[in-house]
Write a protein that holds these residues in place. Sequence first.
Motif, mmCIF file in Angstrom:
data_model
loop_
_atom_site.group_PDB
_atom_site.id
_atom_site.type_symbol
_atom_site.label_atom_id
_atom_site.label_comp_id
_atom_site.label_asym_id
_atom_site.label_seq_id
_atom_site.Cartn_x
_atom_site.Cartn_y
_atom_site.Cartn_z
ATOM 1 N N LYS A 54 0.845 -1.185 0.000
ATOM 2 C CA LYS A 54 0.000 0.000 0.000
ATOM 3 C C LYS A 54 0.885 1.240 0.000
ATOM 4 N N ALA A 55 0.315 2.358 -0.455
ATOM 5 C CA ALA A 55 1.081 3.596 -0.565
ATOM 6 C C ALA A 55 0.136 4.779 -0.379
ATOM 7 N N THR A 56 0.705 5.971 -0.431
ATOM 8 C CA THR A 56 -0.055 7.209 -0.308
ATOM 9 C C THR A 56 0.174 8.052 -1.556
ATOM 10 N N PHE A 57 -0.918 8.507 -2.170
ATOM 11 C CA PHE A 57 -0.853 9.278 -3.408
ATOM 12 C C PHE A 57 -1.248 10.730 -3.124
ATOM 13 N N PHE A 58 -0.314 11.648 -3.349
ATOM 14 C CA PHE A 58 -0.591 13.070 -3.209
ATOM 15 C C PHE A 58 -0.990 13.602 -4.584
ATOM 16 N N ALA A 80 -3.953 5.373 0.373
ATOM 17 C CA ALA A 80 -4.309 6.642 1.001
ATOM 18 C C ALA A 80 -4.187 7.772 -0.027
ATOM 19 N N ILE A 81 -5.003 8.810 0.182
ATOM 20 C CA ILE A 81 -5.044 9.957 -0.720
ATOM 21 C C ILE A 81 -4.623 11.203 0.041
ATOM 22 N N GLY A 82 -3.821 12.044 -0.608
ATOM 23 C CA GLY A 82 -3.432 13.319 -0.027
ATOM 24 C C GLY A 82 -3.644 14.454 -1.017
ATOM 25 N N ASN A 83 -3.736 15.655 -0.496
ATOM 26 C CA ASN A 83 -3.926 16.885 -1.262
ATOM 27 C C ASN A 83 -2.550 17.426 -1.673
ATOM 28 N N HIS A 84 -2.404 17.794 -2.956
ATOM 29 C CA HIS A 84 -1.136 18.322 -3.477
ATOM 30 C C HIS A 84 -1.369 19.641 -4.212
ATOM 31 N N THR A 85 -2.411 20.365 -3.791
ATOM 32 C CA THR A 85 -2.951 21.588 -4.403
ATOM 33 C C THR A 85 -3.601 21.263 -5.752
ATOM 34 N N PHE A 86 -4.399 22.187 -6.240
ATOM 35 C CA PHE A 86 -5.110 21.956 -7.492
ATOM 36 C C PHE A 86 -4.208 22.152 -8.709
ATOM 37 N N ASN A 87 -3.255 23.083 -8.603
ATOM 38 C CA ASN A 87 -2.415 23.415 -9.760
ATOM 39 C C ASN A 87 -0.916 23.293 -9.495
ATOM 40 N N HIS A 88 -0.543 22.518 -8.483
ATOM 41 C CA HIS A 88 0.879 22.285 -8.188
ATOM 42 C C HIS A 88 1.617 23.610 -7.956
ATOM 43 N N CYS A 106 -8.614 21.772 -4.324
ATOM 44 C CA CYS A 106 -8.226 20.355 -4.378
ATOM 45 C C CYS A 106 -8.892 19.558 -3.264
ATOM 46 N N GLN A 107 -9.053 20.193 -2.109
ATOM 47 C CA GLN A 107 -9.625 19.507 -0.955
ATOM 48 C C GLN A 107 -11.051 19.049 -1.210
ATOM 49 N N GLN A 108 -11.765 19.785 -2.037
ATOM 50 C CA GLN A 108 -13.124 19.367 -2.384
ATOM 51 C C GLN A 108 -13.130 18.000 -3.048
ATOM 52 N N LEU A 109 -12.035 17.664 -3.703
ATOM 53 C CA LEU A 109 -11.930 16.391 -4.417
ATOM 54 C C LEU A 109 -11.291 15.291 -3.576
ATOM 55 N N THR A 110 -10.289 15.659 -2.785
ATOM 56 C CA THR A 110 -9.546 14.635 -2.035
ATOM 57 C C THR A 110 -10.175 14.329 -0.684
ATOM 58 N N GLN A 111 -10.749 15.353 -0.020
ATOM 59 C CA GLN A 111 -11.342 15.175 1.305
ATOM 60 C C GLN A 111 -10.361 14.430 2.225
ATOM 61 N N SER A 112 -9.152 14.922 2.274
ATOM 62 C CA SER A 112 -8.083 14.232 2.998
ATOM 63 C C SER A 112 -7.526 15.107 4.111
ATOM 64 N N ASN A 113 -7.016 14.468 5.149
ATOM 65 C CA ASN A 113 -6.307 15.212 6.199
ATOM 66 C C ASN A 113 -4.803 15.218 5.948
ATOM 67 N N LEU A 114 -4.381 14.771 4.751
ATOM 68 C CA LEU A 114 -2.969 14.743 4.387
ATOM 69 C C LEU A 114 -2.699 15.792 3.312
ATOM 70 N N PHE A 115 -1.622 16.537 3.486
ATOM 71 C CA PHE A 115 -1.242 17.539 2.493
ATOM 72 C C PHE A 115 0.274 17.529 2.317
ATOM 73 N N ARG A 116 0.702 17.560 1.060
ATOM 74 C CA ARG A 116 2.125 17.736 0.770
ATOM 75 C C ARG A 116 2.291 18.973 -0.111
ATOM 76 N N PRO A 117 3.077 19.938 0.335
ATOM 77 C CA PRO A 117 3.315 21.115 -0.500
ATOM 78 C C PRO A 117 4.147 20.765 -1.717
ATOM 79 N N ALA A 136 -11.420 24.495 10.612
ATOM 80 C CA ALA A 136 -12.749 25.118 10.536
ATOM 81 C C ALA A 136 -13.655 24.349 9.589
ATOM 82 N N GLN A 137 -13.111 23.937 8.457
ATOM 83 C CA GLN A 137 -13.902 23.190 7.480
ATOM 84 C C GLN A 137 -14.341 21.846 8.055
ATOM 85 N N SER A 138 -13.430 21.166 8.726
ATOM 86 C CA SER A 138 -13.757 19.866 9.315
ATOM 87 C C SER A 138 -14.841 20.002 10.359
#
Length: 218
Positions: A54-58, A80-88, A106-117, A136-138
């Motif tokens: 298994k792995a995590t995809f940003f 697992a799914i992570g947010n990597h911004t909408f436009n990198h 991007c968060q609207q699509l990933t709905q994840s608590n993981l983020f990689r800049p 706040a969103q959560s």
Amino acid sequence: MYLVKSPLLLKWFYSALIWNKSRSKKIVYLTFDDGPIPNVTDFVLNTLKSFEAKATFFCIGDNITKHPEVFANVKNAGHAIGNHTFNHLKGWKTNDETYIANFLQCQQLTQSNLFRPPYGRIKKSQIKKLRTVYTAQSANLNPQTTNANLQIIMWDVISYDFDARLSPEKCYQNVIRNTKNGSIIVFHDSLKAFDRLQYALPKTLKYLSEKGYQFGTL
């Protein structure tokens, strides 16, 4: 000069971010940035499946909207799914308001608590604001949530598979020479990285499996 391992000074300066997991367990964390895209992400999924890993995809939001079926395949495979911004976006060169808005898009699509800049480049002001808007969103979506903290994930080993100047063998060696318990390892499921990824990923999985490592998600 390539900094395959994250410098200690950088880890100290951004000590609130996650650079590695527990060193006491023989588990490593493969991560893939910049997808999902056809063929490349499919190759990664098939390769991981062959090793029962298994792995995590940003994921980049724009790629999710362009390739929803590939994104669905990643989720359905149990990764697992992570947010990597909408436009990198590169945080150092982006104002905070634009950066936060791109994260939320991007968060609207990933709905994840993981983020990689993207590029691993983010301002401390952006870190603070990201955590505030995420919390706040959560709370608004689910006041009873137990997952209200945003985890900003960095890495301690990077393959440099995106760099066409490096040989596939060099990318593989970058990973296996520096990985240890708890390492967060970066590959890229992108067209730019594919030539090196095709070579390095199966060999990495084989080598680490034979060394007794398990593959966890973040």
